[in-house]
Design a protein around this motif. Sequence first.
Motif, PDB file in Angstrom:
ATOM      1  N   ALA A  33       1.038 -13.976  -3.467  1.00  9.06           N
ATOM      2  CA  ALA A  33       0.574 -12.513  -3.731  1.00  9.06           C
ATOM      3  C   ALA A  33      -0.652 -12.921  -4.286  1.00  9.06           C
ATOM      4  O   ALA A  33      -1.288 -13.594  -5.048  1.00  9.06           O
ATOM      5  CB  ALA A  33       1.320 -12.202  -3.566  1.00  9.06           C
ATOM      6  N   VAL A  34      -1.727 -12.062  -3.518  1.00  2.35           N
ATOM      7  CA  VAL A  34      -3.076 -12.341  -4.479  1.00  2.35           C
ATOM      8  C   VAL A  34      -3.062 -11.023  -5.371  1.00  2.35           C
ATOM      9  O   VAL A  34      -2.780 -10.225  -5.246  1.00  2.35           O
ATOM     10  CB  VAL A  34      -4.396 -11.435  -3.076  1.00  2.35           C
ATOM     11  N   ARG A  35      -3.517 -11.106  -6.245  1.00  4.20           N
ATOM     12  CA  ARG A  35      -3.878 -10.787  -7.837  1.00  4.20           C
ATOM     13  C   ARG A  35      -5.220  -9.898  -7.904  1.00  4.20           C
ATOM     14  O   ARG A  35      -5.780 -10.679  -7.669  1.00  4.20           O
ATOM     15  CB  ARG A  35      -3.027 -10.866  -8.855  1.00  4.20           C
ATOM     16  N   VAL A  36      -5.355  -8.908  -8.338  1.00  5.12           N
ATOM     17  CA  VAL A  36      -6.241  -7.865  -8.165  1.00  5.12           C
ATOM     18  C   VAL A  36      -6.663  -7.560  -9.426  1.00  5.12           C
ATOM     19  O   VAL A  36      -5.218  -6.399  -9.927  1.00  5.12           O
ATOM     20  CB  VAL A  36      -6.606  -6.579  -6.881  1.00  5.12           C
ATOM     21  N   ARG A  37      -7.772  -7.781 -10.356  1.00  7.60           N
ATOM     22  CA  ARG A  37      -7.336  -6.775 -11.065  1.00  7.60           C
ATOM     23  C   ARG A  37      -8.897  -5.738 -11.371  1.00  7.60           C
ATOM     24  O   ARG A  37     -10.068  -6.631 -11.187  1.00  7.60           O
ATOM     25  CB  ARG A  37      -7.572  -7.197 -12.463  1.00  7.60           C
ATOM     26  N   LEU A  38      -8.759  -4.643 -11.388  1.00  5.62           N
ATOM     27  CA  LEU A  38      -9.884  -3.628 -11.420  1.00  5.62           C
ATOM     28  C   LEU A  38     -10.646  -3.406 -12.531  1.00  5.62           C
ATOM     29  O   LEU A  38     -10.352  -3.151 -13.580  1.00  5.62           O
ATOM     30  CB  LEU A  38      -8.850  -2.422 -11.506  1.00  5.62           C
ATOM     31  N   PRO A  39     -11.723  -2.980 -12.808  1.00  2.00           N
ATOM     32  CA  PRO A  39     -12.290  -3.649 -13.373  1.00  2.00           C
ATOM     33  C   PRO A  39     -12.738  -2.774 -13.842  1.00  2.00           C
ATOM     34  O   PRO A  39     -12.761  -1.747 -13.447  1.00  2.00           O
ATOM     35  CB  PRO A  39     -14.003  -4.451 -12.683  1.00  2.00           C
ATOM     36  N   GLU A  40     -13.388  -2.911 -15.328  1.00  2.26           N
ATOM     37  CA  GLU A  40     -14.370  -1.909 -15.687  1.00  2.26           C
ATOM     38  C   GLU A  40     -15.585  -1.023 -14.960  1.00  2.26           C
ATOM     39  O   GLU A  40     -15.986  -1.235 -14.092  1.00  2.26           O
ATOM     40  CB  GLU A  40     -15.474  -1.980 -17.235  1.00  2.26           C
ATOM     41  N   ASP A  41     -15.440   0.325 -14.909  1.00  4.76           N
ATOM     42  CA  ASP A  41     -16.256   0.696 -14.080  1.00  4.76           C
ATOM     43  C   ASP A  41     -17.209   1.674 -15.254  1.00  4.76           C
ATOM     44  O   ASP A  41     -17.003   3.873 -14.839  1.00  4.76           O
ATOM     45  CB  ASP A  41     -15.337   1.391 -12.871  1.00  4.76           C
ATOM     46  N   PRO A  42     -18.176   1.493 -15.359  1.00  9.26           N
ATOM     47  CA  PRO A  42     -19.015   2.720 -16.755  1.00  9.26           C
ATOM     48  C   PRO A  42     -19.567   3.566 -15.817  1.00  9.26           C
ATOM     49  O   PRO A  42     -19.973   4.753 -17.025  1.00  9.26           O
ATOM     50  CB  PRO A  42     -19.844   1.004 -17.828  1.00  9.26           C
ATOM     51  N   ALA A  43     -19.978   3.275 -14.361  1.00 11.77           N
ATOM     52  CA  ALA A  43     -20.759   3.869 -13.920  1.00 11.77           C
ATOM     53  C   ALA A  43     -19.669   5.098 -13.091  1.00 11.77           C
ATOM     54  O   ALA A  43     -20.321   6.070 -13.007  1.00 11.77           O
ATOM     55  CB  ALA A  43     -21.948   3.090 -13.040  1.00 11.77           C
ATOM     56  N   GLY A  44     -18.734   4.955 -13.261  1.00  8.34           N
ATOM     57  CA  GLY A  44     -17.940   5.713 -12.628  1.00  8.34           C
ATOM     58  C   GLY A  44     -17.652   6.170 -11.079  1.00  8.34           C
ATOM     59  O   GLY A  44     -17.854   6.901 -10.223  1.00  8.34           O
ATOM     60  N   ALA A  45     -18.685   5.200 -10.560  1.00  8.04           N
ATOM     61  CA  ALA A  45     -18.101   4.791  -8.986  1.00  8.04           C
ATOM     62  C   ALA A  45     -17.012   4.691  -8.441  1.00  8.04           C
ATOM     63  O   ALA A  45     -17.620   4.945  -7.711  1.00  8.04           O
ATOM     64  CB  ALA A  45     -19.342   3.204  -9.232  1.00  8.04           C
ATOM     65  N   TRP A  46     -16.394   4.109  -8.465  1.00 12.66           N
ATOM     66  CA  TRP A  46     -14.718   4.991  -8.265  1.00 12.66           C
ATOM     67  C   TRP A  46     -13.836   5.499  -8.220  1.00 12.66           C
ATOM     68  O   TRP A  46     -13.703   5.360  -9.468  1.00 12.66           O
ATOM     69  CB  TRP A  46     -14.682   3.239  -8.309  1.00 12.66           C
ATOM     70  N   ARG A  47     -13.592   6.608  -7.636  1.00 17.49           N
ATOM     71  CA  ARG A  47     -12.765   8.037  -8.282  1.00 17.49           C
ATOM     72  C   ARG A  47     -11.404   7.654  -7.947  1.00 17.49           C
ATOM     73  O   ARG A  47     -10.553   7.956  -8.838  1.00 17.49           O
ATOM     74  CB  ARG A  47     -13.129   9.429  -7.611  1.00 17.49           C
ATOM     75  N   THR A  48     -11.138   7.025  -7.229  1.00 18.03           N
ATOM     76  CA  THR A  48      -9.937   6.176  -6.327  1.00 18.03           C
ATOM     77  C   THR A  48      -9.053   4.874  -6.254  1.00 18.03           C
ATOM     78  O   THR A  48     -10.331   4.266  -6.031  1.00 18.03           O
ATOM     79  CB  THR A  48      -8.942   7.278  -5.289  1.00 18.03           C
ATOM     80  N   VAL A  49      -7.997   4.917  -6.364  1.00 28.67           N
ATOM     81  CA  VAL A  49      -7.606   3.276  -6.160  1.00 28.67           C
ATOM     82  C   VAL A  49      -8.570   2.667  -4.310  1.00 28.67           C
ATOM     83  O   VAL A  49      -8.961   1.576  -4.515  1.00 28.67           O
ATOM     84  CB  VAL A  49      -6.280   3.146  -5.951  1.00 28.67           C
ATOM     85  N   ARG A  50      -8.430   3.359  -3.767  1.00 31.22           N
ATOM     86  CA  ARG A  50      -9.020   3.439  -2.493  1.00 31.22           C
ATOM     87  C   ARG A  50     -10.126   3.445  -2.454  1.00 31.22           C
ATOM     88  O   ARG A  50     -11.175   2.380  -1.324  1.00 31.22           O
ATOM     89  CB  ARG A  50      -8.662   4.480  -1.655  1.00 31.22           C
ATOM     90  N   GLU A  51     -10.920   4.129  -3.083  1.00 30.68           N
ATOM     91  CA  GLU A  51     -12.652   3.950  -3.387  1.00 30.68           C
ATOM     92  C   GLU A  51     -12.612   2.423  -3.580  1.00 30.68           C
ATOM     93  O   GLU A  51     -13.142   1.972  -3.379  1.00 30.68           O
ATOM     94  CB  GLU A  51     -13.393   4.921  -3.663  1.00 30.68           C
ATOM     95  N   HIS A  52     -12.419   1.909  -4.907  1.00 24.47           N
ATOM     96  CA  HIS A  52     -13.028   0.636  -5.265  1.00 24.47           C
ATOM     97  C   HIS A  52     -12.056  -0.639  -3.838  1.00 24.47           C
ATOM     98  O   HIS A  52     -13.044  -1.128  -3.939  1.00 24.47           O
ATOM     99  CB  HIS A  52     -11.678   0.376  -6.418  1.00 24.47           C
ATOM    100  N   LEU A  53     -11.129   0.035  -3.761  1.00 21.62           N
ATOM    101  CA  LEU A  53     -10.564  -1.301  -2.374  1.00 21.62           C
ATOM    102  C   LEU A  53     -11.583  -1.874  -1.062  1.00 21.62           C
ATOM    103  O   LEU A  53     -11.513  -2.172  -0.270  1.00 21.62           O
ATOM    104  CB  LEU A  53      -9.006  -1.203  -2.038  1.00 21.62           C
ATOM    105  N   MET A  54     -12.280  -0.394  -0.855  1.00 20.85           N
ATOM    106  CA  MET A  54     -13.226  -0.482  -0.267  1.00 20.85           C
ATOM    107  C   MET A  54     -14.334  -0.943  -0.372  1.00 20.85           C
ATOM    108  O   MET A  54     -14.670  -1.577   0.836  1.00 20.85           O
ATOM    109  CB  MET A  54     -13.437   0.875   0.513  1.00 20.85           C
ATOM    110  N   ASP A  55     -14.647  -0.972  -1.033  1.00 18.30           N
ATOM    111  CA  ASP A  55     -15.713  -1.563  -1.922  1.00 18.30           C
ATOM    112  C   ASP A  55     -15.350  -3.058  -1.945  1.00 18.30           C
ATOM    113  O   ASP A  55     -16.656  -3.593  -1.515  1.00 18.30           O
ATOM    114  CB  ASP A  55     -16.475  -1.096  -3.122  1.00 18.30           C
TER     115      ASP A  55
END
Length: 310
Positions: free
Chosen positions: A20-42
């Motif tokens: 399986a592919v492993r994904v680590r959610l990165p730091e987000d100092p600008a607050g660009a992603w409110r939800t998991v979906r927003e990050h996965l979309m980007d």
Amino acid sequence: MRRRTKAPASPLPQREGIDAVRVRLPEDPAGAWRTVREHLMDRYAGAVGAERVDGMLGEGRFVGADGRAAGGDEPYTAGRYLWFHRDFPAEERVPFEVGVVYRDERIVVADKPHFLATMPRGRHVTETAMARLRRDLGLPGLQPAHRLDRLTAGLVLFVVRAEDRGAYQTLFRDRRVRKEYEAVAPYSPEPALPVTVRSRIEKERGVMAAREVAGEPNSESRIELLERCGGGLARYRLVPKTGRTHQLRVHMNALGLPILHDPVYPVVREDGPEDFGRPLQLLARTLEFTDPLDGSPRWFRSGLSLSAPC
């Protein structure tokens, strides 16, 4: 400097011999992603489309370390790990089996057939020697110590345990493995053989053929004539000292002896269906090295044969 903690083990089993592919959610100092979906979309919509990302979320394809499906509306948490299995491309099955020349608790020496990639790359994922051997031998951690061209047949060294892989890879990196190949190609009295070919080979990403260029040599191969065959062909022994991409094929072509059925040298053929009846007549015949873990001498010989009459 803060040291990153070790990632947890994947909660998903392999699928068709692929992790399986492993994904680590990165730091987000600008607050660009409110939800998991927003990050996965980007992260993935540009490659597979927003509809597919939403479909995978709806199917529960993204899971957390506890194995539970991650919801797209869950709050974004930097440092969280997710796993998913990507969609595999449709692949035509290579109609030849992978042989096992030797196996113990540390290594597997495989006889890879023509047309089968060593490990997943590009459009070749499940139709690879690594994926097949993982499934067939029940060795989910199996990894190659080196790579053999997809069109070349013969010996490939695989390592059973992840902690041993670096030691065997270092053998190849430091050129402490003696490899011999056999090839069938046109016969010519010129050049006089044996000969050692040294040149600088460069391979551009996305370009099928490697090329020789001016500059300090980065490749070396010894070419020997083994026997003349009928039909203007001959069988050759090829001993590479280095391991550049397509090195032996490039050097044989430069000598005016292109390997029989080579679809790239001297002329790149148009892309099309595989012709399994015309394999490249190049075989990785032997591997020889000193085992880096116990110091024992190792020597292996392929049980395969080239199909050209010689």
